[in-house]
Write a protein that holds these residues in place. Structure first.
Motif, PDB file in Angstrom:
ATOM      1  N   CYS B  81      -9.242  -9.970   5.928  1.00 14.39           N
ATOM      2  CA  CYS B  81      -8.464 -10.031   7.247  1.00 14.39           C
ATOM      3  C   CYS B  81      -7.036 -10.351   7.157  1.00 14.39           C
ATOM      4  O   CYS B  81      -6.750 -11.414   7.151  1.00 14.39           O
ATOM      5  N   THR B  82      -6.296  -9.228   7.209  1.00 16.62           N
ATOM      6  CA  THR B  82      -5.009  -9.460   6.780  1.00 16.62           C
ATOM      7  C   THR B  82      -3.859  -8.596   7.372  1.00 16.62           C
ATOM      8  O   THR B  82      -4.201  -7.694   7.972  1.00 16.62           O
ATOM      9  N   VAL B  83      -2.643  -8.794   7.395  1.00 18.65           N
ATOM     10  CA  VAL B  83      -1.570  -7.796   8.290  1.00 18.65           C
ATOM     11  C   VAL B  83      -1.434  -6.880   7.184  1.00 18.65           C
ATOM     12  O   VAL B  83      -0.624  -5.856   7.747  1.00 18.65           O
ATOM     13  N   GLU B  84      -1.726  -7.082   5.887  1.00 19.14           N
ATOM     14  CA  GLU B  84      -1.363  -6.090   4.812  1.00 19.14           C
ATOM     15  C   GLU B  84      -2.243  -4.771   5.263  1.00 19.14           C
ATOM     16  O   GLU B  84      -3.471  -4.607   5.498  1.00 19.14           O
ATOM     17  N   ASN B  85      -1.331  -3.671   5.599  1.00 17.74           N
ATOM     18  CA  ASN B  85      -2.057  -2.525   6.000  1.00 17.74           C
ATOM     19  C   ASN B  85      -1.632  -1.185   5.193  1.00 17.74           C
ATOM     20  O   ASN B  85      -1.943  -0.069   5.344  1.00 17.74           O
ATOM     21  N   ARG B  86      -0.864  -1.447   4.033  1.00 20.31           N
ATOM     22  CA  ARG B  86      -0.515  -0.322   3.049  1.00 20.31           C
ATOM     23  C   ARG B  86      -1.773   0.186   2.440  1.00 20.31           C
ATOM     24  O   ARG B  86      -2.466  -0.673   1.732  1.00 20.31           O
ATOM     25  N   VAL B  87      -2.013   1.416   2.178  1.00 21.00           N
ATOM     26  CA  VAL B  87      -3.178   1.864   1.533  1.00 21.00           C
ATOM     27  C   VAL B  87      -3.428   1.400   0.190  1.00 21.00           C
ATOM     28  O   VAL B  87      -4.462   0.997  -0.294  1.00 21.00           O
ATOM     29  N   ASP B  88      -2.125   1.257  -0.469  1.00 22.69           N
ATOM     30  CA  ASP B  88      -2.333   0.628  -2.016  1.00 22.69           C
ATOM     31  C   ASP B  88      -2.792  -0.626  -1.956  1.00 22.69           C
ATOM     32  O   ASP B  88      -3.676  -1.074  -2.982  1.00 22.69           O
ATOM     33  N   ASN B  89      -2.317  -1.580  -0.851  1.00 19.33           N
ATOM     34  CA  ASN B  89      -3.023  -2.828  -1.093  1.00 19.33           C
ATOM     35  C   ASN B  89      -4.532  -2.743  -0.682  1.00 19.33           C
ATOM     36  O   ASN B  89      -5.347  -3.737  -1.126  1.00 19.33           O
ATOM     37  N   ILE B  90      -4.898  -1.983   0.485  1.00 21.59           N
ATOM     38  CA  ILE B  90      -6.280  -2.109   0.744  1.00 21.59           C
ATOM     39  C   ILE B  90      -7.140  -1.712  -0.567  1.00 21.59           C
ATOM     40  O   ILE B  90      -8.075  -1.996  -0.926  1.00 21.59           O
ATOM     41  N   ARG B  91      -6.500  -0.629  -1.352  1.00 20.83           N
ATOM     42  CA  ARG B  91      -7.237  -0.004  -2.406  1.00 20.83           C
ATOM     43  C   ARG B  91      -7.378  -1.208  -3.373  1.00 20.83           C
ATOM     44  O   ARG B  91      -8.653  -1.345  -4.139  1.00 20.83           O
ATOM     45  N   LEU B  92      -6.310  -2.035  -3.545  1.00 16.73           N
ATOM     46  CA  LEU B  92      -6.389  -2.943  -4.427  1.00 16.73           C
ATOM     47  C   LEU B  92      -7.440  -4.285  -4.144  1.00 16.73           C
ATOM     48  O   LEU B  92      -8.220  -4.699  -5.070  1.00 16.73           O
ATOM     49  N   ALA B  93      -7.492  -4.516  -2.874  1.00 23.08           N
ATOM     50  CA  ALA B  93      -8.377  -5.542  -2.405  1.00 23.08           C
ATOM     51  C   ALA B  93      -9.845  -4.854  -2.711  1.00 23.08           C
ATOM     52  O   ALA B  93     -10.754  -5.626  -3.300  1.00 23.08           O
TER      53      ALA B  93
END
Lengths: 276, 121
Positions: B81-93
């Motif tokens: 649950c984060t402000v990070e909304n870049r697809v690369d970061n979502i994929r990393l998570a």
């Protein structure tokens, strides 16, 4: 608003689009008309309605009727239904339509989440016949909803209501907090403004028609006509999809519920047995 | 009653999340960073973790990596649950072991939808 205002709106909604406008629910009607009044440059709903009475302008009448419709929607609303369509109905229909096409219609598509969910479900379905093409059609009464739907652009709030994160990053791209559905999926959908109470025989026939949460908003006098008109647009083994809590009991005998599948209706007993 | 550990360095966010999760039947524990969250998990593994990304001491991604290596640490359903909304970061998570992902700002409806999607409801 006065009782006369509510009576006017109820009569317009019923006559133009078969809508049920409950004349005792002022707050509902006001919440729907206030944004329209602002957009049209009227200082209040009362002045909007005064202009409606004075001018009888078709464009404004339709803008009011459209504003009275319910546009609540979300991606993959009724998750179990979409899982059934993806895992059972779409593969079954593709086997029956070998080398042909499966035609799917979201009849009151609102802002597009429903038809895109169907298109994504078809992308994610396993066991589809390779030669079968899926064709997607979407219609709505509201021009504004159709414009947004066709844009394929959604806010971060909208994509988080019902869309699993893996499907979001697979089928959408984002710029800041706006998410755009992939052009490939967007281009598979054909769009049309349609009044469901009008003659729909020119639409052709469909294997799957979705009409979720529309019937409760229609005047009881037109519900059977609309459902039977939809049933007539279904292939013999086609499916009609309503909301999971909706029933056709007392509305029509043209379709029968699929056992154990709330909201799904079919005319073909063999399909009902296959789905059970 | 299922338990959810809410991990966020913002007390306001923890409070909002707590209310939304209590509304859908969870018992809540709170941690202000990944290290504190790891201590909670070692003491009692929760059913779910609602996890911020950027936090002091230990960020959410590092916490998740370490959680998944703990005995029983593969069990909790983890929802970022984060402000990070870049697809690369979502994929990393997701590759690191997250089950679902919420982009802030959020509301109770989004939390309920995501927890349902993750099989928690």
């Amino acid at each position: 608003m006065t009782p006369e205002d509510m009576d006017l709106l109820a009569a317009l909604g019923r006559a133009r689009a078969g809508l049920k406008v409950e004349t005792d629910k002022h707050y509902v009607v006001e919440s729907r008309l206030a944004p329209l009044a602002r957009r049209e440059g009227y200082p209040s709903i009362e002045t909007l309605l005064a202009a409606l009475r004075a001018k009888r302008e078709e464009r404004l009448i339709w803008a009011v009727v459209e504003a009275l419709t319910v546009n609540e929607t979300a991606f993959f609303r009724d998750r179990d239904t979409f899982a059934f369509l993806r895992d059972v109905a779409m593969p079954e229909l593709s086997r029956r339509r070998k080398d042909g096409s499966v035609r799917i219609w979201s009849a009151a598509c609102s802002t597009g989440q429903e038809i895109y969910s169907l298109a994504i479900a078809a992308e994610e379905a396993r066991g589809l016949e390779p030669g079968v093409r899926f064709e997607f059609f979407a219609s709505d009464l509201s021009e504004r909803c159709l414009e947004k739907a066709q844009s394929g652009l959604y806010t971060q709030f909208e994509v988080q209501r019902g869309l699993p994160i893996r499907l979001l990053i697979k089928h959408f791209e984002n710029q800041d907090e706006t998410w755009a559905i992939s052009p490939r999926i967007r281009q598979t959908v054909r769009w049309r403004r349609i009044n469901l109470t009008s003659d729909l025989t020119g639409m052709g026939v469909f294997d799957l028609v979705m009409l979720r949460n529309v019937l409760p908003g229609l005047d009881p006098s037109v519900r059977a006509k609309v459902v039977e008109s939809m049933a007539a647009r279904l292939t013999e083994d086609g499916l009609l999809v309503l909301g999971e809590t909706e029933s056709l009991a007392g509305v029509t005998e043209a379709l029968r519920p699929l056992p154990g599948r709330p909201g799904l209706f079919a005319r073909d007993p063999a399909f009902r047995a296959a789905a059970a | 009653m299922k338990t959810c550990l809410v991990v966020d360095d913002s007390r306001v966010i923890r409070k909002v999340a707590r209310r939304a999760l209590e509304d859908i039947g969870f018992e809540i524990a709170e941690a202000a960073d990944g290290m504190e969250a790891l201590a909670w998990c070692r003491a009692a593994m929760p059913d779910a973790v609602l996890l911020d990304w950027n936090m002091p001491v230990m960020n959410g991604l590092e916490f998740l990596q370490r959680l998944r290596q703990e005995p029983g640490g593969d069990a909790p359903v983890v929802v970022f649950c984060t402000v990070e909304n870049r697809v690369d970061n979502i994929r990393l998570a997701l590759d690191t072991g997250a089950d679902e992902y919420i982009m802030k700002p959020f509301d109770g409806e989004i939390i309920a939808a995501k927890f349902a999607e993750a099989g928690l409801l």
